[in-house]
Scaffold this motif. Structure first.
Motif, PDB file in Angstrom:
ATOM      1  N   MET A   1     -15.134   6.077 -24.496  1.00 24.78           N
ATOM      2  CA  MET A   1     -15.203   4.749 -25.116  1.00 24.78           C
ATOM      3  C   MET A   1     -15.576   3.708 -24.062  1.00 24.78           C
ATOM      4  O   MET A   1     -15.045   3.726 -22.957  1.00 24.78           O
ATOM      5  CB  MET A   1     -13.856   4.422 -25.754  1.00 24.78           C
ATOM      6  N   THR A   2     -16.500   2.854 -24.401  1.00 28.81           N
ATOM      7  CA  THR A   2     -16.947   1.861 -23.428  1.00 28.81           C
ATOM      8  C   THR A   2     -16.333   0.502 -23.755  1.00 28.81           C
ATOM      9  O   THR A   2     -15.737   0.308 -24.808  1.00 28.81           O
ATOM     10  CB  THR A   2     -18.477   1.717 -23.449  1.00 28.81           C
TER      11      THR A   2
ATOM     12  N   GLN B   1     -21.379  -1.289 -20.745  1.00 28.39           N
ATOM     13  CA  GLN B   1     -21.619   0.150 -20.892  1.00 28.39           C
ATOM     14  C   GLN B   1     -20.644   0.996 -20.085  1.00 28.39           C
ATOM     15  O   GLN B   1     -20.630   2.204 -20.215  1.00 28.39           O
ATOM     16  CB  GLN B   1     -23.037   0.473 -20.411  1.00 28.39           C
ATOM     17  N   THR B   2     -19.854   0.333 -19.229  1.00 32.89           N
ATOM     18  CA  THR B   2     -18.933   1.076 -18.378  1.00 32.89           C
ATOM     19  C   THR B   2     -17.978   1.892 -19.244  1.00 32.89           C
ATOM     20  O   THR B   2     -17.386   1.362 -20.186  1.00 32.89           O
ATOM     21  CB  THR B   2     -18.098   0.098 -17.520  1.00 32.89           C
ATOM     22  N   LYS B   3     -17.853   3.152 -18.903  1.00 31.87           N
ATOM     23  CA  LYS B   3     -16.937   4.018 -19.656  1.00 31.87           C
ATOM     24  C   LYS B   3     -15.502   3.702 -19.246  1.00 31.87           C
ATOM     25  O   LYS B   3     -15.162   3.709 -18.065  1.00 31.87           O
ATOM     26  CB  LYS B   3     -17.265   5.491 -19.369  1.00 31.87           C
ATOM     27  N   LEU B   4     -14.662   3.373 -20.206  1.00 31.47           N
ATOM     28  CA  LEU B   4     -13.279   3.039 -19.892  1.00 31.47           C
ATOM     29  C   LEU B   4     -12.396   4.277 -19.963  1.00 31.47           C
ATOM     30  O   LEU B   4     -11.549   4.504 -19.118  1.00 31.47           O
ATOM     31  CB  LEU B   4     -12.758   1.983 -20.872  1.00 31.47           C
ATOM     32  N   PHE B   5     -12.572   5.056 -21.005  1.00 23.88           N
ATOM     33  CA  PHE B   5     -11.830   6.327 -21.144  1.00 23.88           C
ATOM     34  C   PHE B   5     -12.553   7.238 -22.091  1.00 23.88           C
ATOM     35  O   PHE B   5     -13.517   6.816 -22.723  1.00 23.88           O
ATOM     36  CB  PHE B   5     -10.398   6.087 -21.650  1.00 23.88           C
TER      37      PHE B   5
END
Lengths: 104, 272
Positions: free
Chosen positions: A1-2, B268-272
């Motif tokens: 998830m972004t 766009q950074t992937k958080l999880f």
């Protein structure tokens, strides 16, 4: 998830469509590549579940038999959570053979 | 030139309108400019357009049809590009040719071209039927053109399946009409999504570029006049990579600059 997905969720907006596109494509290509029609796949799924449940008790609600594709290779993936093994284990076909051995 | 070292490259896509003919025209000019003797063969007999994109539509006298029926010599049918004499077009014949054309006919034409050229680029028709199979028979390797859209990728996959079963290789991918902004917003399939799904090496990445339409209006491919537009550079780089040169691919996310692009990348950074 972004980060974008999180913001979209908080604002109640639809998630970005690229991921939906990818998932839909992967599914449709797995079917295209295997040349299996849905009906045949459904039948195979039923028979696999039938065979497996002869040996173990499986969770039919959670279980799933699907086609997945990676690097142009399509695989049949069965994910069948086992509740417990069935007892007694010997299958029906093997039983007469054992009996015959005992008699000789 | 011995036919053995000639490269016979099919340019195909399955779906229509994704940029096969535009790629063929631009790649043909770019290879010719780089010194390679290049023939472009219009194998789309039903809906031919390669002549129009190259600006050669008024100079056609004979076509592949007359060559095959031996009512003219190959040299008479070839239309040489005035500005770029290393490039010649073999025009598609009458659509009625589709009724009798066989894969062997295309192989025969390709072999004749191979006598005189380093590259034979074959512009395939859309679809996966007879016309496509005829075109495929003339090729040893292929470039699959697609756009980052579900229908184009699905059709490309079908075509790749057919190319694999005929032993055409290598097969390389050109991803056309990429929109960096939509990709940054994750509203368009990412480059890696398409290459992962199709499992092909990327030969080129072409950004959506209005100049393509301008160039087709004029019948002057973008690669002809050293046009510095993004698509022109991309097509020239495809030609250089084909020739074995190691040219890095562009990164669509780096094509945009400024604060909006930075925010886009952050999102766009992937958080999880």
């Amino acid at each position: 998830m972004t980060l974008r997905d999180v913001i979209n969720k908080l604002l109640g907006r639809q998630p970005a469509s690229a991921n939906t596109a990818k998932e839909r494509l992967q599914l449709v290509l797995a079917h295209d590549r295997s040349d299996l029609n849905p009906e045949l796949l459904q039948q195979m799924r039923r028979e696999i579940l039938e065979v497996v449940s002869r040996y173990v008790e499986i969770d039919l609600e959670e279980g799933d038999v699907t086609l997945e594709t990676e690097d142009r290779v399509t695989a049949l993936v069965a994910n069948l959570p086992i509740r417990r093994a069935k007892l007694p284990p010997p299958p029906a076909e093997a039983a007469p053979a054992l009996e015959a051995n005992a008699n000789s | 030139m011995a036919a053995a070292s000639t490269r016979y490259i099919l340019i195909c896509s399955g779906k229509g309108g994704v940029g096969k003919t535009t790629l063929t025209a631009n790649l043909g000019i770019a290879l010719a400019k780089q010194g390679a003797r290049t023939a472009v063969l219009d194998a789309d007999f039903g809906l031919r357009n390669l002549d129009l994109l190259l600006g050669l539509e008024n100079r056609i006298v004979y076509t592949a049809q007359e060559v095959l029926s031996e009512s003219c010599r190959l040299e008479q049918a070839l239309v040489k590009h005035k500005q770029e004499p290393n490039l010649a077009l073999l025009p598609a014949g009458n659509p009625r040719m589709l009724e009798w054309l066989q894969p062997e006919d295309m192989q025969k034409i390709a072999a004749m071209l191979g006598e005189h050229f380093d590259y034979v680029l074959i512009d395939a028709p859309a679809g996966i039927e007879g016309g496509f199979k005829n075109a495929m028979a003339a090729a040893r390797e292929a470039i699959v053109v697609t756009t980052p859209e579900v229908s184009a990728v699905r059709d490309a996959d079908r075509v790749i399946g057919l190319l694999n079963s005929e032993g055409v290789k290598p097969i390389q991918l050109v991803l056309n009409r990429v929109r960096p902004k939509m990709m940054a917003n994750q509203e368009m399939l990412a480059v890696s999504d398409v290459t992962d799904i199709l499992a092909l090496p990327l030969l080129g990445l072409v950004l959506e570029d209005e100049q393509v339409i301008v160039s087709t209006n004029r019948g002057e491919p973008l690669t002809l006049n050293g046009n510095g537009s993004p698509a022109a550079r991309a097509y020239t780089n495809v030609a250089r990579r084909l020739q074995g040169e190691d040219v890095p691919l562009i990164d669509p996310s780096k094509e945009r600059q400024g604060i909006r692009a930075t925010i886009g990348r952050l999102m766009q950074t992937k958080l999880f």
